[in-house]
Design a protein around this motif. Structure first.
Motif, PDB file in Angstrom:
ATOM      1  N   ALA A  83      65.143  96.742  21.682  1.00 21.15           N
ATOM      2  CA  ALA A  83      64.840  96.568  22.907  1.00 21.15           C
ATOM      3  C   ALA A  83      65.661  95.255  23.320  1.00 21.15           C
ATOM      4  O   ALA A  83      66.195  95.081  24.650  1.00 21.15           O
ATOM      5  CB  ALA A  83      63.704  96.557  23.312  1.00 21.15           C
ATOM      6  N   GLU A  84      65.730  94.175  22.494  1.00 19.15           N
ATOM      7  CA  GLU A  84      66.426  93.060  23.073  1.00 19.15           C
ATOM      8  C   GLU A  84      67.770  92.765  23.453  1.00 19.15           C
ATOM      9  O   GLU A  84      68.379  92.456  24.380  1.00 19.15           O
ATOM     10  CB  GLU A  84      66.129  91.960  21.963  1.00 19.15           C
ATOM     11  CG  GLU A  84      64.683  91.321  21.830  1.00 19.15           C
ATOM     12  CD  GLU A  84      64.698  90.390  20.648  1.00 19.15           C
ATOM     13  OE1 GLU A  84      64.621  89.312  20.984  1.00 19.15           O
ATOM     14  OE2 GLU A  84      64.057  90.718  19.725  1.00 19.15           O
ATOM     15  N   PHE A  85      68.492  93.868  22.747  1.00 17.90           N
ATOM     16  CA  PHE A  85      69.837  93.932  22.983  1.00 17.90           C
ATOM     17  C   PHE A  85      70.515  95.339  23.667  1.00 17.90           C
ATOM     18  O   PHE A  85      71.426  95.691  23.901  1.00 17.90           O
ATOM     19  CB  PHE A  85      70.638  93.782  21.567  1.00 17.90           C
ATOM     20  CG  PHE A  85      70.763  92.527  20.964  1.00 17.90           C
ATOM     21  CD1 PHE A  85      71.897  91.731  21.171  1.00 17.90           C
ATOM     22  CD2 PHE A  85      69.757  91.834  20.295  1.00 17.90           C
ATOM     23  CE1 PHE A  85      71.906  90.317  20.692  1.00 17.90           C
ATOM     24  CE2 PHE A  85      69.779  90.757  19.917  1.00 17.90           C
ATOM     25  CZ  PHE A  85      70.753  89.923  19.846  1.00 17.90           C
ATOM     26  N   ASN A  86      69.158  96.091  23.919  1.00 19.52           N
ATOM     27  CA  ASN A  86      69.305  97.302  24.759  1.00 19.52           C
ATOM     28  C   ASN A  86      70.482  98.336  23.698  1.00 19.52           C
ATOM     29  O   ASN A  86      71.363  98.925  24.413  1.00 19.52           O
ATOM     30  CB  ASN A  86      70.115  97.002  26.167  1.00 19.52           C
ATOM     31  CG  ASN A  86      69.826  98.411  27.056  1.00 19.52           C
ATOM     32  OD1 ASN A  86      69.225  99.312  26.817  1.00 19.52           O
ATOM     33  ND2 ASN A  86      70.745  98.533  27.986  1.00 19.52           N
ATOM     34  N   LEU A  87      70.142  98.236  22.566  1.00 21.94           N
ATOM     35  CA  LEU A  87      71.120  98.953  21.574  1.00 21.94           C
ATOM     36  C   LEU A  87      70.388 100.420  21.086  1.00 21.94           C
ATOM     37  O   LEU A  87      69.094  99.963  20.517  1.00 21.94           O
ATOM     38  CB  LEU A  87      71.689  98.232  20.688  1.00 21.94           C
ATOM     39  CG  LEU A  87      72.244  98.939  19.495  1.00 21.94           C
ATOM     40  CD1 LEU A  87      73.817  99.280  20.177  1.00 21.94           C
ATOM     41  CD2 LEU A  87      72.649  97.795  18.446  1.00 21.94           C
ATOM     42  N   ARG A  88      70.527 101.539  21.354  1.00 23.17           N
ATOM     43  CA  ARG A  88      69.933 102.660  20.768  1.00 23.17           C
ATOM     44  C   ARG A  88      71.059 103.335  20.131  1.00 23.17           C
ATOM     45  O   ARG A  88      72.057 103.810  20.485  1.00 23.17           O
ATOM     46  CB  ARG A  88      69.410 103.413  21.990  1.00 23.17           C
ATOM     47  CG  ARG A  88      68.617 104.877  21.729  1.00 23.17           C
ATOM     48  CD  ARG A  88      68.379 105.534  22.983  1.00 23.17           C
ATOM     49  NE  ARG A  88      67.467 106.780  22.703  1.00 23.17           N
ATOM     50  CZ  ARG A  88      66.051 106.634  22.773  1.00 23.17           C
ATOM     51  NH1 ARG A  88      65.587 105.379  22.982  1.00 23.17           N
ATOM     52  NH2 ARG A  88      65.517 107.978  22.568  1.00 23.17           N
ATOM     53  N   VAL A  89      70.818 103.849  18.759  1.00 21.21           N
ATOM     54  CA  VAL A  89      71.585 104.765  18.034  1.00 21.21           C
ATOM     55  C   VAL A  89      70.717 106.053  17.462  1.00 21.21           C
ATOM     56  O   VAL A  89      69.646 106.350  17.431  1.00 21.21           O
ATOM     57  CB  VAL A  89      72.155 104.132  16.908  1.00 21.21           C
ATOM     58  CG1 VAL A  89      72.869 102.908  17.313  1.00 21.21           C
ATOM     59  CG2 VAL A  89      70.804 103.647  15.797  1.00 21.21           C
ATOM     60  N   ASP A  90      71.647 107.083  17.387  1.00 21.52           N
ATOM     61  CA  ASP A  90      70.929 108.466  16.807  1.00 21.52           C
ATOM     62  C   ASP A  90      71.185 108.250  15.370  1.00 21.52           C
ATOM     63  O   ASP A  90      72.105 108.885  14.670  1.00 21.52           O
ATOM     64  CB  ASP A  90      71.966 109.495  17.252  1.00 21.52           C
ATOM     65  CG  ASP A  90      71.380 110.917  16.925  1.00 21.52           C
ATOM     66  OD1 ASP A  90      70.000 110.764  16.895  1.00 21.52           O
ATOM     67  OD2 ASP A  90      72.118 111.727  16.826  1.00 21.52           O
ATOM     68  N   SER A  91      69.948 107.779  14.791  1.00 18.56           N
ATOM     69  CA  SER A  91      69.753 107.464  13.181  1.00 18.56           C
ATOM     70  C   SER A  91      68.390 107.365  12.923  1.00 18.56           C
ATOM     71  O   SER A  91      67.764 106.936  13.787  1.00 18.56           O
ATOM     72  CB  SER A  91      70.557 105.972  12.920  1.00 18.56           C
ATOM     73  OG  SER A  91      70.342 105.637  11.507  1.00 18.56           O
ATOM     74  N   PRO A  92      68.039 107.489  11.650  1.00 14.46           N
ATOM     75  CA  PRO A  92      66.701 107.410  11.254  1.00 14.46           C
ATOM     76  C   PRO A  92      66.252 105.798  11.285  1.00 14.46           C
ATOM     77  O   PRO A  92      64.973 105.416  11.404  1.00 14.46           O
ATOM     78  CB  PRO A  92      66.738 108.026   9.785  1.00 14.46           C
ATOM     79  CG  PRO A  92      67.817 108.790   9.856  1.00 14.46           C
ATOM     80  CD  PRO A  92      69.003 108.159  10.750  1.00 14.46           C
ATOM     81  N   VAL A  93      67.181 105.056  10.691  1.00 13.17           N
ATOM     82  CA  VAL A  93      66.909 103.569  10.697  1.00 13.17           C
ATOM     83  C   VAL A  93      67.694 102.737  11.464  1.00 13.17           C
ATOM     84  O   VAL A  93      69.197 102.976  10.916  1.00 13.17           O
ATOM     85  CB  VAL A  93      66.687 103.118   9.307  1.00 13.17           C
ATOM     86  CG1 VAL A  93      66.140 101.720   9.369  1.00 13.17           C
ATOM     87  CG2 VAL A  93      65.341 104.077   8.845  1.00 13.17           C
TER      88      VAL A  93
END
Length: 344
Positions: A83-93
């Motif tokens: 959330a701090e960098f507004n980064l979202r990825v389609d990954s388990p981890v």
């Protein structure tokens, strides 16, 4: 005299053949039981006997508590987000790494020198041999973190946290500087696969910070874990202290656990054959008795003998198998009692 001797030899031969057939039936059921028991004992070290569910498996009644082998590519339903960098990825981890450009002390054979490099933890320069001119800024403005997906599935099963963390592999994430929040966009810019605070990214200075991310890639894996409703988790009571296995690709159970013996194939067929061999042996033995050419009696004796031996072998080895063989033994006993009471 010769006729009597020939008859005696024939009866002896029949008795020998009958006894050998009965012993073959007993030996076959004992060998099958021992193979299954050895396999289950070895499997218990990893959590218990494993059922093969293969690809795209779905939860079914009666599976709870079993270990299972499933194959497929994990599906991320609730993706992790920094959330701090507004980064979202389609990954388990998703893992965030934070490094600072700092002085490091290098000691080679008593020769000490200093160099600036990216380091993922604060370096305390006060312990340097020559700290003057090599002091570091101190604490980091940001910390490294790990972000787990809220929900990862294999087929119809949700993966427990331990299995999510065990998923193999690592790949670098390319950040999107345009998605940065305003407060960070003023400080960070993208340089290759990093976000950096350097005014000149190719020529960093003391105290500059760079941030990068790694993700666990989505790929075909084989997972062995315990079924807990619609969840696949690690077996907490496994003797190996692990209770699961995760490997890349479609990997057979014996390759995942090399210490497992090969389980007997066609166990039900061998069990039926064992009863039939003992039955045939009993029939041959009964044929030496003038009034006992009775197929049902032979079947009862075969079931009684084989069932008794198998029941003893399965004592403490598994209630379903023990119960099944006790039922076979009881059925054989009842059949023998009924045929013996039947008038000739």
């Amino acid at each position: 005299m010769d006729l009597h001797k020939g008859l005696s030899m024939r009866l002896l031969a029949l008795n020998v053949v009958g006894a050998v057939l009965v012993l073959a039936g007993v030996g076959l059921v004992a060998m099958t039981a021992r193979g299954l028991l050895n396999y289950r004992q070895a499997a218990s070290r990893h959590g218990g006997e494993v059922i093969e569910l293969g690809a795209d498996a779905q939860p079914q009644a009666g599976q709870h508590g079993f270990m299972a082998r499933v194959v497929g590519t994990p599906r991320v339903v609730e993706a992790p987000r920094d959330a701090e960098f507004n980064l979202r990825v389609d990954s388990p981890v998703l893992v965030r790494h934070v490094e600072m450009f700092q002085w490091r002390e290098i000691d080679i054979g008593g020769n000490v020198h200093y160099e600036l490099d990216w380091v993922d933890r604060p370096v305390d320069a006060s312990h340097f041999v020559n700290p003057r001119g090599h002091m570091n800024p101190g604490s980091f403005p940001l910390s490294g973190k790990q972000f787990d997906a809220g929900l990862v599935q294999m087929g119809g099963f949700r993966l427990g946290p331990v299995l999510i963390h065990a998923l193999p592999g690592s790949a670098r994430v390319t950040p999107d500087s345009a998605a940065l929040p305003e407060n960070l966009a003023a400080s960070f810019s993208r340089y290759h696969d990093y976000l950096v605070t350097s005014a000149h990214p190719g020529d960093p200075r003391l105290g500059d910070v760079r941030v990068s991310w790694d993700e666990v890639p989505l790929q075909q894996v084989t997972i062995v874990g315990r079924l807990d409703g619609d969840r696949l988790v690690a077996a907490a009571d496994a003797g190996d202290g692990k209770g699961y296995s995760v490997q890349v690709g479609d990997v057979s159970l014996l390759n995942m656990f090399p210490d497992l013996p090969v389980p007997p194939e066609f166990a039900l067929t061998w069990r039926i054959l064992a009863v039939l061999l003992a039955t045939l042996g009993a029939y041959v033995l009964l044929s030496t008795q003038r009034r006992r050419r009775d197929g049902l009696l032979a079947l009862g004796l075969g079931a009684l003998v084989v069932g008794s031996v198998a029941s003893v072998l399965w004592l403490g080895g598994g209630a379903p198998n023990l119960g099944g063989w006790l039922a076979v033994t009881l059925a054989g006993l009842l059949l023998v009692g009924w045929r013996l009471r039947r008038p000739d």
